[in-house]
Enzyme design. Sequence first.
Site, PDB file in Angstrom:
ATOM      1  N   LYS A  54      49.403  35.648  50.506  1.00 36.74           N
ATOM      2  CA  LYS A  54      48.440  34.714  49.915  1.00 36.74           C
ATOM      3  C   LYS A  54      48.407  34.832  48.584  1.00 36.74           C
ATOM      4  O   LYS A  54      48.385  33.437  47.505  1.00 36.74           O
ATOM      5  CB  LYS A  54      47.221  34.787  50.139  1.00 36.74           C
ATOM      6  CG  LYS A  54      46.625  35.130  51.809  1.00 36.74           C
ATOM      7  CD  LYS A  54      45.149  35.613  51.822  1.00 36.74           C
ATOM      8  CE  LYS A  54      45.270  36.251  53.752  1.00 36.74           C
ATOM      9  NZ  LYS A  54      44.331  36.665  53.937  1.00 36.74           N
ATOM     10  N   GLN A  98      39.653  40.440  51.822  1.00 35.85           N
ATOM     11  CA  GLN A  98      40.329  40.957  53.027  1.00 35.85           C
ATOM     12  C   GLN A  98      39.966  41.575  53.631  1.00 35.85           C
ATOM     13  O   GLN A  98      38.990  42.763  54.202  1.00 35.85           O
ATOM     14  CB  GLN A  98      42.048  41.173  52.078  1.00 35.85           C
ATOM     15  CG  GLN A  98      42.815  41.610  53.411  1.00 35.85           C
ATOM     16  CD  GLN A  98      43.532  40.288  54.627  1.00 35.85           C
ATOM     17  OE1 GLN A  98      43.825  39.209  53.240  1.00 35.85           O
ATOM     18  NE2 GLN A  98      43.781  40.185  55.351  1.00 35.85           N
ATOM     19  N   ASP A 121      36.832  31.150  52.927  1.00 34.24           N
ATOM     20  CA  ASP A 121      37.693  31.471  54.536  1.00 34.24           C
ATOM     21  C   ASP A 121      36.371  30.798  55.773  1.00 34.24           C
ATOM     22  O   ASP A 121      36.545  30.922  56.520  1.00 34.24           O
ATOM     23  CB  ASP A 121      37.407  33.112  55.135  1.00 34.24           C
ATOM     24  CG  ASP A 121      38.528  33.553  54.683  1.00 34.24           C
ATOM     25  OD1 ASP A 121      39.852  32.951  54.870  1.00 34.24           O
ATOM     26  OD2 ASP A 121      38.822  34.935  54.637  1.00 34.24           O
TER      27      ASP A 121
END
Length: 298
Positions: A54, A98, A121
């Site tokens: 990422k 994460q 997200d």
Amino acid sequence: MTVQILDGKATALEVRQRVAAKATNFAQAADVSPGLAVVLVGQDPASQVYVRNKHIATEKAGMRSIIHRMSADSTEEDVIALVRGLNEASAIDGILVQLPLPAHINEHRVINEIHPDKDVDGLTEVNAGRLLLGKEGLAPCTPTGSIILAKQALPDLSGKKAVVVGRSILVGKPLAMLLLAENATVIMAHSRTEDLPAVCRDADILCAAVGRPEMIKGDWVKPGAVVIDVGINRLEAPELGEGKTRLVGDVDYDAAAKVAGAITPVPGGVGPMTIACLLRNTLIAAHRRRGMALDTDF
Ligand code: NDP
């Protein structure tokens, strides 16, 4: 009829290039490039790889990537304090925690501390609610990538019958909501669905997000249907050599490709779209936070 292979790798590259071009314009107008903060707690090897990928993709798109590494014994309060600080940081447009977090930390609580307008997200309750209500928000990345690929085969999903197999919070439910927002007629199937093959066979757009290797058979697919395979399953593959593995989706690809009108391969289908859509969400968040207009048709 030859099947259309929906190439997620190529499409993801296109999305990333468009994000990069728009990020350049943004930086000229705002005097700062979009910034994505990633919070990584602990040493999980798979998470380390995802975070590194990422980071590289974010910088390649001309955006700032800031990784916050915390030790595995950080407390829930430590992680929440960091997230709250990032919520306040004016140069941070997107925050990603994460997953998975270490077992002693309540993931749900941490995720819901992210400011919804920085929740790239799309996993906070506020963004899930906005998606359900049809309001402007940030949608989860994998379902967004699935819609982009489906629209390559069927630009207008309006009125089409869509079946989503799987109802997880991460994939199945938001994917169903995004299909509904495209005016598809949506059926959500799951482990209790009766006669799943017949339900699938009715679908113009068949989306599989189950996590069971090659569960969806060729004769479950309506001739000409668009098949979106979200599944990523690793199988042992002794034919490739000792200890080797291969990735397969939730759809029996070879059989389904003989019947479908369009299909996503695994790997190289929905998978690469996830990071591309994360970058897209970061760009969207950066514009919205500053009240800047952005054409999101990419
Ligand atoms: P979950 O395990 O959270 O959900 C699986 C869903 O499938 C559940 O709703 C479950 O139903 C349903 N299901 C399980 N067995 C059956 C069955 N026999 N018949 C019908 N439905 C069934 O998985 P996720 O949604 O997180 O992930 C799904 C797949 O997508 C996985 O392979 C995962 O690796 C992949 N994935 C891929 C991503 C990408 O970037 N491409 C990102 C995220 C996930 P019920 O609710 O009734 O139990």
